[in-house]
Write a protein that holds these residues in place. Structure first.
Motif: not given
Lengths: 252, 95
Positions: A150, A156, A208-209, A211, A213
């Motif tokens: 994130d 990322h 998920q936290e 961001t 996949e």
């Protein structure tokens, strides 16, 4: 395989996992850009080496051939190691190391939580101590994966690439073989199917936290638990064992 | 490559229950949670603490060394403010 042999094999796997990952972390000592993270990494490496020592000592006793923790750690060949392939993968960049740690420790913590309740007292005692250490590692490393995922566009993308590249080594963590099955049946050991479900939930939440996949289901590499390793382990233990091989029984 | 320093945090450790937090030193960290981790890894490796506070150094309001005289000297000749006229009961530690 009788239950003592099976127990020994199970403990040896725990030992090899701890040693090989610990050795990978040792390779990063003095390489961190920040003093505080340097200390954290060295602490983590020592935690793993400490766990490896306890497991090896016990494995040696179970085997009953008089092999010490050092004999088991330094005088076995590549194909005698039973660690997961994931753990012998090279450190790569910081994101690779963090992704590897989060994937493994998410599993190892669940494994330890189950081992605390197994019927073998020694394993349960070692697990109780290791669980506290790994809970902290995972917390620390999870935060890093979230920061990287994130973070900036570059961090990322690189974190995503790290998770994708390592994903194919995670299948082995949950594929039970005879050693796992005997340990589960005779020593109230971990149920790997349940651990896999929980691991997927936990890892999905972290990704998920962050961001990131979750990689799709794919073909998984395995073999570490049977001693069939990737090309990286040989180089790694050659360096690790050098001193004991060249100067047998050297102490300091 | 230019390197941007992480913010500085001050670390306070309580060594055991009942005592107050004491300043232990400072560390660098990118955020509050990392500061707590770094404080733990840097200052409590040998079981020094049961509780940690971290605070951004920039958030601390400190007295001005140039004003030491006005700040502290007036208290020096007021010895009646010291509790030295009492005897400390036995068994009281850490007073």
């Amino acid at each position: 395989m009788n239950s003592n042999d099976s127990l020994m094999a199970y403990v040896l796997r725990l030992a090899d996992n701890a040693l090989i990952l610990g050795q990978r972390l040792v390779e990063l000592v003095a390489a961190y850009p920040e003093l505080e993270e340097e200390l954290a990494n060295a602490n983590f490496a020592l935690d793993y080496l400490g766990q490896a020592r306890m497991y090896y000592t016990y494995a040696g006793e179970l085997e009953g051939m008089g092999r010490s923790e050092d004999d088991l750690a330094f005088l076995r060949d590549e194909n005698e190691y039973r660690n997961f392939l994931l753990l012998e993968q090279p450190n790569g960049h910081f994101g690779d190391s963090i992704a590897k740690l989060v994937l493994f420790e998410s599993f190892y913590l669940l494994q330890l939580e189950a081992l605390v309740h197994c019927s073998d007292t020694r394993v349960a005692e070692i697990a109780a101590r290791a669980e506290k250490e790994i809970r902290y590692h995972l917390r620390h490393n999870t935060q890093w994966l979230v920061r990287l995922g994130d973070g900036t566009e570059e961090s990322h993308d690189r974190a995503q690439a790290s998770v994708d590249a390592l994903w194919r080594f995670t299948g082995e963590l949950f594929a039970p073989d005879e050693v796992d099955n005997v340990f589960e049946a005779e020593f109230e050991g971990p149920d790997l199917f349940r651990i896999r479900e929980q691991w997927q939930k936990n890892v999905a939440a972290v990704l998920q936290e962050a961001t990131l996949e979750m990689p799709e289901e794919q073909w998984m590499v395995s073999g570490g638990k049977e001693g069939q390793h990737t090309e990286h382990l040989g180089f790694m233990i050659a360096e690790m064992q050098y001193l004991q091989r060249v100067h047998p029984e050297a102490t300091w | 490559m230019s390197k941007k320093e992480w913010p500085l945090y001050e670390v306070f450790i309580r060594s055991k229950s009942g005592l107050s937090h004491r300043h232990a030193g400072s560390i660098h960290a990118a955020d509050d949670q990392m500061a707590l981790d770094h404080a733990r890894d840097t200052y409590t490796r040998r079981s020094e603490g049961v509780s940690i506070w971290v605070v951004r150094s920039s958030q601390i309001v400190a007295s001005d060394p140039a004003e030491t005289a006005a700040f502290f000297e007036p208290a020096e000749d007021k010895i009646y403010r010291h509790p030295t006229f009492y005897e400390i009961p036995e068994g009281v530690e850490n007073l």
